[in-house]
Design an enzyme around this catalytic site. Structure first.
Site, PDB file in Angstrom:
ATOM      1  N   GLU A  19       0.838  -1.198   0.000  1.00 52.86           N
ATOM      2  CA  GLU A  19       0.000   0.000   0.000  1.00 52.86           C
ATOM      3  C   GLU A  19       0.877   1.254   0.000  1.00 52.86           C
ATOM      4  OE1 GLU A  19      -2.590   0.365   3.405  1.00 52.86           O
ATOM      5  OE2 GLU A  19      -3.581   2.151   2.604  1.00 52.86           O
TER       6      GLU A  19
ATOM      7  N   SER B 287      -3.501   4.006   6.826  1.00 54.87           N
ATOM      8  CA  SER B 287      -3.496   2.809   5.988  1.00 54.87           C
ATOM      9  C   SER B 287      -4.871   2.156   6.118  1.00 54.87           C
ATOM     10  CB  SER B 287      -2.414   1.858   6.491  1.00 54.87           C
ATOM     11  OG  SER B 287      -2.695   0.544   6.047  1.00 54.87           O
TER      12      SER B 287
ATOM     13  N   LYS C 135      -8.315  -3.426  22.099  1.00 51.76           N
ATOM     14  CA  LYS C 135      -8.621  -4.534  21.184  1.00 51.76           C
ATOM     15  C   LYS C 135     -10.014  -5.099  21.436  1.00 51.76           C
ATOM     16  CE  LYS C 135      -4.877  -4.852  18.690  1.00 51.76           C
ATOM     17  NZ  LYS C 135      -4.935  -4.658  17.233  1.00 51.76           N
TER      18      LYS C 135
ATOM     19  N   GLU D 279     -18.078  -3.071  11.702  1.00 54.70           N
ATOM     20  CA  GLU D 279     -17.545  -3.413  10.378  1.00 54.70           C
ATOM     21  C   GLU D 279     -16.566  -4.598  10.434  1.00 54.70           C
ATOM     22  OE1 GLU D 279     -16.981  -0.666  12.058  1.00 54.70           O
ATOM     23  OE2 GLU D 279     -14.908   0.023  11.874  1.00 54.70           O
TER      24      GLU D 279
ATOM     25  N   CYS E 126       2.890  -1.966  22.194  1.00 58.09           N
ATOM     26  CA  CYS E 126       1.994  -2.968  22.797  1.00 58.09           C
ATOM     27  C   CYS E 126       2.538  -3.576  24.084  1.00 58.09           C
ATOM     28  CB  CYS E 126       1.722  -4.098  21.818  1.00 58.09           C
ATOM     29  SG  CYS E 126       1.271  -3.522  20.194  1.00 58.09           S
TER      30      CYS E 126
END
Ligand code: SF4
Ligand code: SF4
Ligand code: SF4
Ligand code: FES
Lengths: 591, 163
Positions: free
Chosen positions: A283, A320, A359, A367, A521
């Site tokens: 991308e 992105s 998360k 979606e 994370c």
């Protein structure tokens, strides 16, 4: 060094000017009790648990805030000091629901251990119930303000480190409490569900939403095929949650432990992290060559996604379109994997183990159901997995070492470093370099983008082979080069700095990685408590050791991902990828 | 979004005007809140959100300040705020009976507002007029030497005032 000499409890000590009494005492091995004080936050002098006697001062002074001075005489352990500290804690307990036995923070609670340590055995004040509303609407977290001791740590982390400011101290006197404006649920306001407030809360006033019951139920249901994916950061922190030293790597014990819990297949989010790099790297190259929106921003951190949706909705085109590795994994689990394994996707329960409270929110976004089902059914944090393993009596030290299941458990070191700030960038650069130059990258380590500095940047020159370079870019000694400027930010205050640059048209970068939590994370809101700079540093070290120990270090070398494209997806950015692996974003109001 | 758009729009212009009159900086927050509250004795969620946006600070900060100072109220309040002194001198000479009289006459309890939005009953610390205890203040007006009978008379003054 400008040094100051002082005396504490009759002992002399020399410390740099600007130190606090607390710093000086710790140098002498005197452990002054604290509660609001936190090593990574600016909070000071709120709770008064740390009071000491300073000669010449009529009233007791808070050691965490009081600066040392030449010749100062301090006493930390007089009857007056001990009495005052006890009173402070007793006053807190006088309106604190003492249900330690049912509390999530039982045995890991700073108030509880303080009361014990200070010898509080009875409370001299009558108990007054506050009866404040508990907020359970968020899919990520639960807030019980009745347990709040008004230390303001969450306020500091939310305003100063994350630049969000969802919580604040309200009212005064006895009614003072920390909450959201107008007692809204955090689910109704622009809280990004990062869970950093959970990590710094000394008590059980803010916790993750516990979803372990759902997982126990799925595991007990013979009709269900229960599969699990583990995020990169879990392998360097679940050991710690279970009492091993901070930064212990337990990858192969983790897989064994999950099998013992009863999961039918144990897979790895590192696999879909590698897949993310195939998609995201392509991308980026596509945007670079077609004049697409730049800089491109990474999209794997759901707290960051929610932040930009609330705070910079006009810049969503920069993100992105790649789903996060967790969601790519879920979408494939219920399509590709279901087909391969001959399973009805309706019977698959996809559980993910994440270092992250956001998360949970991400998995519930409407979606995120491109497979035709909820792509991910349940998200557990590191702490919740720890809870299940303890309850099941699974002891890491006695476990054998086992591998992940194939094929969705195969990964490279590039997937592993997704767990640390700079890791997505480094993984992308390893792949983009080889995609563009067609040459092998000699040194895969991009040290510039590693570490805990708030904003890191690097410029990478990619020599382009003659043929591909026709009519392209600057020419240097006959060799064309593609220069890519990249930046990496972690914690939202630093992301904000870069976003302001983009908004002003002043960002000189083509590619920016953002992770919502300090350190990435490994410092996520679902990680073991405490998670301070010290723990973050050790976990980051472990992540890069994990990477260095892998036979494959580049995502495009992952054989299972290659097979996936060959058997199922076709090519990166192809039709099937768009359908399953990419997503869109939603502008949200700032509230 | 938690607040209806019409509500936000209806207060926007006035808030922006007051904010800019006061210099649009966080240091002016107390004065800004004071001016905004002047119309109906209270600060609504929509008003505070518009203040937060105009000053580019979190709503939580604005709400924190608005709930810290007793001068402000984030609960809707009546056109007339009856502040009843609850300090010792008033208490000794019968503030309790005066409170009951107000509660009975208005059909509300302390801290509440009449359904027509006209009166709010609030407790306050010393009004500084202990010589005429028990005393109350209705908006800016002080009434002393109150008895339950006088309470009815005082309220009658406001009944006449239908403005
Ligand atoms: S927050 Fe701490 S002290 Fe309070 S109930 Fe929970 S464990 Fe006990
Ligand atoms: S989850 Fe993050 S954004 Fe939400 S209140 Fe906590 S620190 Fe603030
Ligand atoms: S919620 Fe927790 S961190 Fe926040 S002020 Fe209360 S006790 Fe402190
Ligand atoms: S730890 Fe020093 S005042 Fe709270």
């Amino acid at each position: 060094m400008d040094a100051v000499n002082l005396t504490i409890d009759g002992l002399s000590v020399e410390v740099p000017r600007g130190s606090t009494i607390l710093d000086a005492a710790s140098k002498l091995g005197i452990d002054i009790p604290t509660l609001c004080h936190h090593p990574d936050l600016a909070v000071k002098a709120v709770c008064r648990v740390c009071v000491v006697e300073v000669e010449g001062q009529r009233v007791l002074q808070p050691a965490c805030a009081y600066p040392v001075a030449e010749g100062m005489q301090v006493k930390t352990n007089t009857a007056r000091v001990r009495e005052a500290r006890k009173t402070v804690v007793e006053l807190m307990l006088a309106h604190h629901p003492q249900d330690c036995l049912q509390c999530e923070r039982n045995q890991n609670c700073e108030l509880q251990s303080l009361a014990y340590r200070l010898g509080v055995r009875e409370i001299s004040f009558p108990y007054i119930e506050r009866d404040l509303p508990i907020d359970e609407l968020s899919p990520a977290m639960k807030r019980d303000p009745n347990k709040c001791i008004n230390c303001r740590r969450c306020v500091s982390v939310c305003h100063d480190i994350q630049g969000v400011g969802a919580l604040e101290s309200v009212n005064r006197g006895f009614d003072t409490v920390v909450t959201a404006p107008f007692w809204r649920s955090i689910a109704e306001i622009s809280c990004v569900t990062c869970g950093q407030c959970v990590l710094v809360c000394p008590v059980g006033a803010i916790t993750e939403r516990d979803d372990t019951e759902q997982v126990w139920a799925a595991l007990a249901n013979p009709q269900k095929h229960v599969i699990v994916q583990t995020a990169p950061a879990i392998r360097v922190s679940i050991g710690e949650e279970l009492g091993l030293p901070v930064g212990t790597r337990v990858t192969k014990k983790l897989t064994a432990a999950l099998r013992r819990l009863g999961f039918d297949r144990v897979f790895d989010t590192d696999f879909s992290a590698d897949l993310t790099i195939w998609e995201e790297g392509n991308e980026l190259l596509h945007r670079l060559s077609t004049g697409g929106t730049l800089p491109m921003l990474t999209s794997c951190s759901p707290g960051w996604i929610k932040y930009i949706e609330h705070y910079y909705p006009e810049l969503l085109d920069h993100l992105s379109t790649c789903k996060s590795p967790q969601q790519m994994f879920g979408a494939l689990a219920k399509t590709y994997y279901a087909e391969k394994a001959g399973l009805d996707p309706a019977d698959i329960v996809m559980v993910s183990i994440m270092p992250c409270t956001a998360k949970k929110f991400e998995a519930g976004r409407p979606e995120m159901s491109d497979s035709g089902y909820a792509d991910v059914d349940v998200v557990l944090t590191t702490r919740e997995l720890g809870r299940m393993l303890r309850e099941a009596g699974i002891d890491f030290s006695g476990l054998p070492e086992e591998e992940y299941d194939e094929p969705l458990g195969i990964s490279t070191g590039a997937g592993a470093i997704f767990g640390a700030s700079g890791g997505v960038m480094e993984a992308a650069l390893r792949t983009v370099y080889e995609l563009v130059t067609g040459k092998e990258l000699e040194n895969v380590n991009f040290e510039d983008v590693r570490g805990l500095e708030g904003i890191k940047s690097a410029t990478v020159s990619l020599p382009i082979p003659e043929a591909a370079a026709a009519g392209d870019k600057a020419t240097n000694n006959g060799v064309s080069e593609l220069e890519v400027k990249v930046a990496v930010a972690h914690s939202l205050q630093h992301a904000k700095t870069l976003m302001e640059q983009i908004r002003a048209g002043k960002a000189e970068y083509q590619f920016i990685e953002v992770m919502c939590c300090p350190g990435g994370c490994i410092g996520g809101g679902g990680q073991p408590i405490p998670t301070n700079t010290e723990e973050r540093t050790l976990r980051i070290k472990a992540i890069y050791e994990e990477d260095a120990g892998m036979p494959l270090r580049k995502s495009h070398d992952n054989p299972a991902v290659k097979t996936l494209y060959k058997e199922y997806l076709g090519k990166p950015l192809g039709e099937k990828s768009h359908q399953l692996l990419h997503t869109h974003y939603e502008p949200r109001e700032k509230f | 979004m938690a607040i209806p758009k019409e509500q936000l729009d209806s207060v926007k212009e006035r808030v922006i005007q007051i904010v800019s009159q006061n210099g649009a900086k966080e240091e002016a927050l107390l004065q800004i809140l004071h001016d905004i509250q002047a119309d109906d004795n209270s600060l609504s969620e929509a008003e505070l959100l518009q203040v937060a946006r105009a000053l580019d600070i979190p709503l939580s900060r604005v709400y924190g300040v608005a709930t810290f100072y007793s001068l402000y109220s984030v609960q809707p309040r009546g056109k007339f705020i009856i502040r009843i002194c609850e300090s010792a001198p008033c208490h000794i000479v019968g503030a309790r009976a005066v409170i009951s009289a107000f509660e009975e006459a208005l059909g509300i309890k302390m801290g509440e507002t009449t359904t027509d939005g006209k009166f709010t009953l609030e407790a306050t610390s010393c009004l500084g007029v202990c010589g005429v205890a028990p005393a109350v203040m209705i908006n800016d007006e002080v009434y002393g030497n109150l008895t339950p009978d006088k309470v009815v008379e005082v309220l009658a003054e406001y009944d006449a005032d239908e403005a």
